[in-house]
Scaffold this motif. Structure first.
Motif, PDB file in Angstrom:
ATOM      1  N   PRO A 128       0.802  -1.221   0.000  1.00  0.00           N
ATOM      2  CA  PRO A 128       0.000   0.000   0.000  1.00  0.00           C
ATOM      3  C   PRO A 128       0.832   1.267   0.000  1.00  0.00           C
ATOM      4  O   PRO A 128       0.385   2.306  -0.468  1.00  0.00           O
ATOM      5  N   ALA A 129       2.039   1.222   0.536  1.00  0.00           N
ATOM      6  CA  ALA A 129       2.886   2.406   0.562  1.00  0.00           C
ATOM      7  C   ALA A 129       4.336   1.965   0.501  1.00  0.00           C
ATOM      8  O   ALA A 129       4.702   0.888   0.991  1.00  0.00           O
ATOM      9  N   GLY A 130       5.163   2.784  -0.103  1.00  0.00           N
ATOM     10  CA  GLY A 130       6.569   2.435  -0.227  1.00  0.00           C
ATOM     11  C   GLY A 130       7.312   3.564  -0.904  1.00  0.00           C
ATOM     12  O   GLY A 130       6.776   4.650  -1.106  1.00  0.00           O
ATOM     13  N   SER A 131       8.557   3.299  -1.274  1.00  0.00           N
ATOM     14  CA  SER A 131       9.348   4.309  -1.953  1.00  0.00           C
ATOM     15  C   SER A 131      10.371   3.657  -2.850  1.00  0.00           C
ATOM     16  O   SER A 131      10.816   2.529  -2.596  1.00  0.00           O
ATOM     17  N   ALA A 132      10.761   4.385  -3.886  1.00  0.00           N
ATOM     18  CA  ALA A 132      11.793   3.893  -4.787  1.00  0.00           C
ATOM     19  C   ALA A 132      13.120   3.734  -4.058  1.00  0.00           C
ATOM     20  O   ALA A 132      13.862   2.772  -4.296  1.00  0.00           O
ATOM     21  N   LEU A 133      13.432   4.654  -3.159  1.00  0.00           N
ATOM     22  CA  LEU A 133      14.702   4.586  -2.449  1.00  0.00           C
ATOM     23  C   LEU A 133      14.784   3.348  -1.559  1.00  0.00           C
ATOM     24  O   LEU A 133      15.847   2.730  -1.440  1.00  0.00           O
ATOM     25  N   ALA A 134      13.665   2.979  -0.954  1.00  0.00           N
ATOM     26  CA  ALA A 134      13.661   1.767  -0.138  1.00  0.00           C
ATOM     27  C   ALA A 134      13.936   0.535  -0.991  1.00  0.00           C
ATOM     28  O   ALA A 134      14.665  -0.378  -0.587  1.00  0.00           O
ATOM     29  N   LEU A 135      13.361   0.506  -2.202  1.00  0.00           N
ATOM     30  CA  LEU A 135      13.606  -0.627  -3.095  1.00  0.00           C
ATOM     31  C   LEU A 135      15.043  -0.650  -3.591  1.00  0.00           C
ATOM     32  O   LEU A 135      15.641  -1.717  -3.743  1.00  0.00           O
ATOM     33  N   ILE A 136      15.608   0.529  -3.875  1.00  0.00           N
ATOM     34  CA  ILE A 136      17.009   0.585  -4.291  1.00  0.00           C
ATOM     35  C   ILE A 136      17.900   0.010  -3.196  1.00  0.00           C
ATOM     36  O   ILE A 136      18.810  -0.787  -3.458  1.00  0.00           O
ATOM     37  N   ASP A 137      17.645   0.394  -1.960  1.00  0.00           N
ATOM     38  CA  ASP A 137      18.420  -0.149  -0.842  1.00  0.00           C
ATOM     39  C   ASP A 137      18.262  -1.655  -0.734  1.00  0.00           C
ATOM     40  O   ASP A 137      19.235  -2.391  -0.531  1.00  0.00           O
ATOM     41  N   GLU A 138      17.016  -2.118  -0.860  1.00  0.00           N
ATOM     42  CA  GLU A 138      16.737  -3.547  -0.676  1.00  0.00           C
ATOM     43  C   GLU A 138      17.259  -4.387  -1.830  1.00  0.00           C
ATOM     44  O   GLU A 138      17.842  -5.462  -1.624  1.00  0.00           O
ATOM     45  N   TRP A 139      17.043  -3.927  -3.054  1.00  0.00           N
ATOM     46  CA  TRP A 139      17.364  -4.737  -4.224  1.00  0.00           C
ATOM     47  C   TRP A 139      18.797  -4.565  -4.721  1.00  0.00           C
ATOM     48  O   TRP A 139      19.364  -5.487  -5.307  1.00  0.00           O
ATOM     49  N   LEU A 140      19.378  -3.384  -4.501  1.00  0.00           N
ATOM     50  CA  LEU A 140      20.697  -3.093  -5.070  1.00  0.00           C
ATOM     51  C   LEU A 140      21.765  -2.832  -4.019  1.00  0.00           C
ATOM     52  O   LEU A 140      22.935  -2.686  -4.372  1.00  0.00           O
ATOM     53  N   GLY A 141      21.376  -2.752  -2.753  1.00  0.00           N
ATOM     54  CA  GLY A 141      22.343  -2.445  -1.712  1.00  0.00           C
ATOM     55  C   GLY A 141      23.269  -3.615  -1.412  1.00  0.00           C
ATOM     56  O   GLY A 141      23.012  -4.747  -1.834  1.00  0.00           O
ATOM     57  N   PRO A 142      24.357  -3.355  -0.668  1.00  0.00           N
ATOM     58  CA  PRO A 142      24.796  -2.049  -0.171  1.00  0.00           C
ATOM     59  C   PRO A 142      25.299  -1.158  -1.312  1.00  0.00           C
ATOM     60  O   PRO A 142      25.856  -1.648  -2.293  1.00  0.00           O
ATOM     61  N   LEU A 143      25.096   0.154  -1.172  1.00  0.00           N
ATOM     62  CA  LEU A 143      25.380   1.075  -2.257  1.00  0.00           C
ATOM     63  C   LEU A 143      26.814   1.597  -2.257  1.00  0.00           C
ATOM     64  O   LEU A 143      27.335   1.968  -3.313  1.00  0.00           O
ATOM     65  N   ALA A 144      27.438   1.656  -1.110  1.00  0.00           N
ATOM     66  CA  ALA A 144      28.763   2.271  -0.991  1.00  0.00           C
ATOM     67  C   ALA A 144      29.777   1.575  -1.890  1.00  0.00           C
ATOM     68  O   ALA A 144      29.873   0.341  -1.924  1.00  0.00           O
ATOM     69  N   GLY A 145      30.509   2.393  -2.640  1.00  0.00           N
ATOM     70  CA  GLY A 145      31.570   1.886  -3.497  1.00  0.00           C
ATOM     71  C   GLY A 145      31.120   1.336  -4.827  1.00  0.00           C
ATOM     72  O   GLY A 145      31.964   0.985  -5.665  1.00  0.00           O
ATOM     73  N   ARG A 146      29.822   1.288  -5.061  1.00  0.00           N
ATOM     74  CA  ARG A 146      29.315   0.721  -6.313  1.00  0.00           C
ATOM     75  C   ARG A 146      29.056   1.817  -7.326  1.00  0.00           C
ATOM     76  O   ARG A 146      28.899   2.986  -6.990  1.00  0.00           O
ATOM     77  N   ARG A 147      29.013   1.440  -8.588  1.00  0.00           N
ATOM     78  CA  ARG A 147      28.938   2.383  -9.705  1.00  0.00           C
ATOM     79  C   ARG A 147      27.554   2.270 -10.358  1.00  0.00           C
ATOM     80  O   ARG A 147      27.163   1.194 -10.824  1.00  0.00           O
TER      81      ARG A 147
END
Length: 244
Positions: A18-37
């Motif tokens: 019912p509610a969510g955000s693109a940033l939450a999905l980026i963290d969940e699906w593509l994280g961890p983000l540090a050091g990645r391109r």
């Protein structure tokens, strides 16, 4: 990047929240983000790039609008921004850990959508994340007098489905969520519409009364303003072909 439940489009479960955000999905699906391109296609004025760089990611953004690129360069000096279209990405094959199209795929000309998908998968050595607003919901209904994106939003979803049906990619994640948006009033809502596309400014002001009526009809009173949710679909694709 591998996914334990990766499969074909037919095998991949579709999830609705019912509610969510693109940033939450980026963290969940593509994280961890540090050091990645990451490549941010249709980067606009750099909002997503700024968020990603603050989390330690290396970001290149590309957008056909020169004014947006100039604004992004000023706002996010930590990232690199190039002027160009999604259909002709000027990067070597396999340059990025992941490629992102956040609310931008439906702005690609319809006849170039398939090429844009192929290009995005070519330059990524990892997955392609597409997050798109759907042609439904309170936010969409309130904005329709200013710009009715029904046809182009449907075209974007059709292009993704056709690309998968052709065997050129598989869907490894598929999720629909309501992006909760709150506005103090009609002027704040119009400012948001115009910030996305400055060409909307004249129509938005001339149709202010109609937009206000639709906000009252479709919106939900919330705190000191109105809540207008916008349903989005997020799809994570992986290539099954080395051909661009």
């Amino acid at each position: 990047m591998s996914f334990p439940d990766a499969g074909t489009a037919d095998e991949t479960p579709h999830v609705r929240s019912p509610a969510g955000s693109a940033l939450a999905l980026i963290d969940e699906w593509l994280g961890p983000l540090a050091g990645r391109r990451f490549l941010d296609v249709g980067c606009g004025r750099g909002a997503l790039a700024k968020t990603l760089t603050t989390r330690g990611a290396h970001v290149i953004g590309i957008d056909p609008a020169i004014d947006a690129i100039e604004a992004a360069r000023a706002a996010v000096p930590e990232a690199r921004f190039d002027a160009g279209g999604a259909e002709a990405l000027p990067y070597p094959t396999g340059s990025f850990d992941a490629v992102l199209l956040l609310n931008s795929f439906h702005h690609v000309p319809r006849q170039l959508m398939t090429t844009a998908l192929a290009q995005a998968l070519r330059v990524g050595r990892g997955p392609l994340l597409i997050v798109e607003p759907l042609a439904e919901g309170p936010f969409f209904e309130a904005m329709r007098p200013v710009e009715d994106e029904t046809a182009i939003r449907h075209a974007a979803q059709t292009a993704i489905a056709d690309f998968v049906a052709q065997g050129r990619a598989i869907i490894v994640r598929d999720h629909t969520f309501d992006d909760v948006r709150r506005f103090s009033g009609v002027d704040a809502f119009i400012d948001k519409l115009v910030a996305v596309d400055r060409a909307r400014a004249e129509a938005a002001q001339s149709l202010r009364g109609e937009v206000a009526a639709l906000m009252a009809r479709w919106g939900t009173p919330d705190q000191d303003g109105v809540r207008l949710d916008q349903p989005h679909r997020a799809v994570l694709l992986e290539s099954v072909s080395v051909s661009p």
